[in-house]
Scaffold this motif. Structure first.
Motif, PDB file in Angstrom:
ATOM      1  N   LEU A 102       2.405   0.795  -9.257  1.00 52.84           N
ATOM      2  CA  LEU A 102       1.551   1.984  -9.183  1.00 52.84           C
ATOM      3  C   LEU A 102       2.306   3.242  -8.769  1.00 52.84           C
ATOM      4  N   ARG A 103       3.600   3.115  -8.484  1.00 54.93           N
ATOM      5  CA  ARG A 103       4.386   4.316  -8.177  1.00 54.93           C
ATOM      6  C   ARG A 103       4.279   5.309  -9.341  1.00 54.93           C
ATOM      7  N   GLY A 104       4.006   6.547  -9.027  1.00 56.25           N
ATOM      8  CA  GLY A 104       3.894   7.568 -10.064  1.00 56.25           C
ATOM      9  C   GLY A 104       2.549   7.586 -10.761  1.00 56.25           C
ATOM     10  N   LEU A 105       1.687   6.620 -10.469  1.00 53.02           N
ATOM     11  CA  LEU A 105       0.348   6.561 -11.075  1.00 53.02           C
ATOM     12  C   LEU A 105      -0.747   6.806 -10.039  1.00 53.02           C
ATOM     13  N   ALA A 106      -0.711   6.036  -8.960  1.00 50.78           N
ATOM     14  CA  ALA A 106      -1.716   6.183  -7.911  1.00 50.78           C
ATOM     15  C   ALA A 106      -1.451   7.450  -7.111  1.00 50.78           C
ATOM     16  N   THR A 107      -2.529   8.140  -6.740  1.00 50.06           N
ATOM     17  CA  THR A 107      -2.396   9.352  -5.938  1.00 50.06           C
ATOM     18  C   THR A 107      -2.610   9.080  -4.457  1.00 50.06           C
ATOM     19  N   SER A 108      -3.229   7.952  -4.127  1.00 49.68           N
ATOM     20  CA  SER A 108      -3.377   7.511  -2.744  1.00 49.68           C
ATOM     21  C   SER A 108      -3.591   6.008  -2.764  1.00 49.68           C
ATOM     22  N   ALA A 109      -3.350   5.361  -1.631  1.00 47.33           N
ATOM     23  CA  ALA A 109      -3.545   3.915  -1.559  1.00 47.33           C
ATOM     24  C   ALA A 109      -3.667   3.490  -0.103  1.00 47.33           C
ATOM     25  N   ILE A 110      -4.366   2.373   0.096  1.00 45.34           N
ATOM     26  CA  ILE A 110      -4.503   1.756   1.409  1.00 45.34           C
ATOM     27  C   ILE A 110      -4.776   0.283   1.175  1.00 45.34           C
ATOM     28  N   ASP A 111      -4.352  -0.570   2.098  1.00 42.29           N
ATOM     29  CA  ASP A 111      -4.712  -1.984   1.957  1.00 42.29           C
ATOM     30  C   ASP A 111      -5.996  -2.237   2.742  1.00 42.29           C
ATOM     31  N   ALA A 148       0.816  -1.215   0.000  1.00 43.66           N
ATOM     32  CA  ALA A 148       0.000   0.000   0.000  1.00 43.66           C
ATOM     33  C   ALA A 148       0.846   1.259   0.000  1.00 43.66           C
ATOM     34  N   CYS A 149       2.115   1.123   0.343  1.00 40.64           N
ATOM     35  CA  CYS A 149       3.036   2.262   0.324  1.00 40.64           C
ATOM     36  C   CYS A 149       3.882   2.273  -0.947  1.00 40.64           C
ATOM     37  N   GLY A 150       3.754   1.228  -1.776  1.00 37.51           N
ATOM     38  CA  GLY A 150       4.579   1.129  -2.972  1.00 37.51           C
ATOM     39  C   GLY A 150       6.018   0.769  -2.657  1.00 37.51           C
ATOM     40  N   ALA A 151       6.250   0.119  -1.507  1.00 41.39           N
ATOM     41  CA  ALA A 151       7.605  -0.142  -1.046  1.00 41.39           C
ATOM     42  C   ALA A 151       8.090  -1.530  -1.441  1.00 41.39           C
ATOM     43  N   GLU A 152       9.383  -1.623  -1.699  1.00 44.18           N
ATOM     44  CA  GLU A 152      10.042  -2.901  -1.985  1.00 44.18           C
ATOM     45  C   GLU A 152      10.428  -3.555  -0.665  1.00 44.18           C
ATOM     46  N   PRO A 153      10.031  -4.809  -0.414  1.00 44.22           N
ATOM     47  CA  PRO A 153      10.360  -5.473   0.856  1.00 44.22           C
ATOM     48  C   PRO A 153      11.865  -5.690   1.014  1.00 44.22           C
ATOM     49  N   LEU A 154      12.362  -5.497   2.237  1.00 47.24           N
ATOM     50  CA  LEU A 154      13.762  -5.726   2.553  1.00 47.24           C
ATOM     51  C   LEU A 154      13.944  -6.812   3.614  1.00 47.24           C
ATOM     52  N   ALA A 155      13.322  -6.595   4.786  1.00 48.75           N
ATOM     53  CA  ALA A 155      13.579  -7.487   5.914  1.00 48.75           C
ATOM     54  C   ALA A 155      12.409  -7.429   6.884  1.00 48.75           C
ATOM     55  N   PHE A 156      12.371  -8.387   7.822  1.00 50.75           N
ATOM     56  CA  PHE A 156      11.338  -8.365   8.847  1.00 50.75           C
ATOM     57  C   PHE A 156      11.850  -8.991  10.131  1.00 50.75           C
ATOM     58  N   GLN A 163       7.966   8.863  -4.554  1.00 50.41           N
ATOM     59  CA  GLN A 163       7.075   7.874  -5.156  1.00 50.41           C
ATOM     60  C   GLN A 163       6.286   7.065  -4.126  1.00 50.41           C
ATOM     61  N   ALA A 164       6.457   7.360  -2.844  1.00 45.83           N
ATOM     62  CA  ALA A 164       5.729   6.623  -1.813  1.00 45.83           C
ATOM     63  C   ALA A 164       4.228   6.874  -1.937  1.00 45.83           C
ATOM     64  N   LEU A 165       3.432   5.812  -1.862  1.00 47.65           N
ATOM     65  CA  LEU A 165       1.973   5.923  -1.901  1.00 47.65           C
ATOM     66  C   LEU A 165       1.468   6.177  -0.486  1.00 47.65           C
ATOM     67  N   LEU A 166       0.613   7.180  -0.329  1.00 45.28           N
ATOM     68  CA  LEU A 166       0.071   7.550   0.973  1.00 45.28           C
ATOM     69  C   LEU A 166      -1.454   7.575   0.902  1.00 45.28           C
ATOM     70  N   ARG A 167      -2.080   7.732   2.054  1.00 45.33           N
ATOM     71  CA  ARG A 167      -3.536   7.816   2.104  1.00 45.33           C
ATOM     72  C   ARG A 167      -4.055   9.226   1.812  1.00 45.33           C
ATOM     73  N   SER A 168      -3.179  10.190   1.745  1.00 47.97           N
ATOM     74  CA  SER A 168      -3.582  11.594   1.757  1.00 47.97           C
ATOM     75  C   SER A 168      -3.619  12.271   0.387  1.00 47.97           C
ATOM     76  N   GLY A 169      -3.456  11.522  -0.705  1.00 51.17           N
ATOM     77  CA  GLY A 169      -3.329  12.166  -2.009  1.00 51.17           C
ATOM     78  C   GLY A 169      -4.551  12.120  -2.903  1.00 51.17           C
ATOM     79  N   ALA A 170      -5.678  11.599  -2.426  1.00 48.85           N
ATOM     80  CA  ALA A 170      -6.881  11.538  -3.260  1.00 48.85           C
ATOM     81  C   ALA A 170      -7.441  12.933  -3.481  1.00 48.85           C
TER      82      ALA A 170
END
Length: 316
Positions: free
Chosen positions: A197-206, A73-81, A137-144
């Motif tokens: 969706l980086r650069g395309l979506a203006t907001s996102a949430i899971d 939902a953030c458009g992030a590439e996974p690294l570690a957990f 390019q981070a997707l946030l909830r605040s861009g709609a």
């Protein structure tokens, strides 16, 4: 078996991206220049987030999947957990299945376990994920914004339908039940779609707490309203055969879908569809963003519907 032997046997793995991984006081991660670290945690508690009847392998999958969905939902590439788990006792059969499901999904998404904690107690699992995304390019909830399209990936409602079968308020034949049960126990995090969706979506949430509730979060942080075409919300054939009341509850307030809800300008519709095809995920436009601060539902002919729905709230 002691705590440290347990960790080494079921969760010890050589680090790849991490400079220091499992076994030290802290994991050390090297993040690429020009990237921002994305971090999210989710806690799963037996009896609240999963049933005692779930297969350990599926539980391992879901524990990581719900966190990967946040990165998506953030458009992030996974690294570690990291993994923190409490268990009433050491059950090697459970641990073997749990770790197998956990690492199978981790391998698919290129994310590695770098630490955590274990303790005795009621069965609960807390995973914290780390990802990276270019700041701009981070997707946030605040861009709609008013006029933007409202999209959703996959299909909604099956996980809630499975829960209703477990509760005894709905009945399904065996094959249909297994189909919706898999949606509840093995959600598929939409990481490739989020990145595409980086650069395309203006907001996102899971969608973890239901369409109505999670869309409400986007509306609140973006300062907008929305109109949803109820008939356009994608659903399985199994759910479409249920009563209108049950369908509505599953689609709008069900939760546990872990699909992406996102917005984009109408001018980017072809690009959104191309991104979804690249990610091999179906997406559906289910409405649009309005200037007025209100959530409205209409049917396929645009007629207003009297719908009262809210998302899941642990303390409501």
């Amino acid at each position: 078996m002691g705590e440290f032997e347990l960790i080494e046997k079921y969760f010890g793995r050589a680090p790849r991206r991490a400079a220091v991984g499992v076994g030290d006081d802290c994991a050390l991660l090297d993040v690429e220049p020009g990237m921002r670290l994305a971090v999210s945690s989710d806690l799963l508690v037996e009896g609240r987030h999963f049933l005692s009847t779930v297969a350990p392998e599926r539980l391992g999958h879901k524990a990581l999947a719900v966190n990967l969905s946040d990165l998506a939902a953030c458009g992030a590439e996974p690294l570690a957990f990291t993994l923190a788990i409490s268990m009433p006792r050491v059950d090697e059969s459970f641990l073997a299945g749990f770790s197998r499901g956990l690492f199978a999904l981790a391998e698919r998404h290129g994310i590695e376990l770098v630490g955590g904690d274990t303790t005795a107690g009621p069965l609960s699992i807390c995973i914290t994920v780390f990802g990276q995304v270019p700041p701009e390019q981070a997707l946030l909830r605040s861009g709609a914004r008013p006029g933007h399209d409202l999209w959703v990936s996959g299909r909604l409602g099956d996980a809630r339908l499975a829960l209703e079968v477990f509760r005894g308020t709905a009945t399904l034949p065996g094959s249909a039940f297994e189909e919706v049960r898999r949606s509840m126990e093995c959600p598929e995090p939409r990481v490739p779609l989020g990145i595409a969706l980086r650069g395309l979506a203006t907001s996102a949430i899971d969608l973890s707490d239901g369409l109505a509730g999670d869309l409400g979060h986007v509306m609140r942080l973006s300062g907008v309203g929305a109109t949803v075409d109820y008939d356009a919300i994608p659903r399985s054939t199994v759910l479409a055969m249920q009563s209108a009341e049950l369908q509505r509850e599953c689609l709008l307030a069900g939760g546990d879908d872990y699909e992406l809800l996102f917005t984009a300008p109408p001018s980017r519709r072809d690009a959104v569809l191309a991104a979804a095809a690249e990610a091999q995920v179906a997406v559906t436009c289910i409405g649009g963003i309005d200037a007025e601060d209100e959530l409205r539902f209409v049917d396929g002919q645009g007629r207003p519907m009297d719908v009262a729905a809210r998302g899941f709230d642990h303390f409501a």
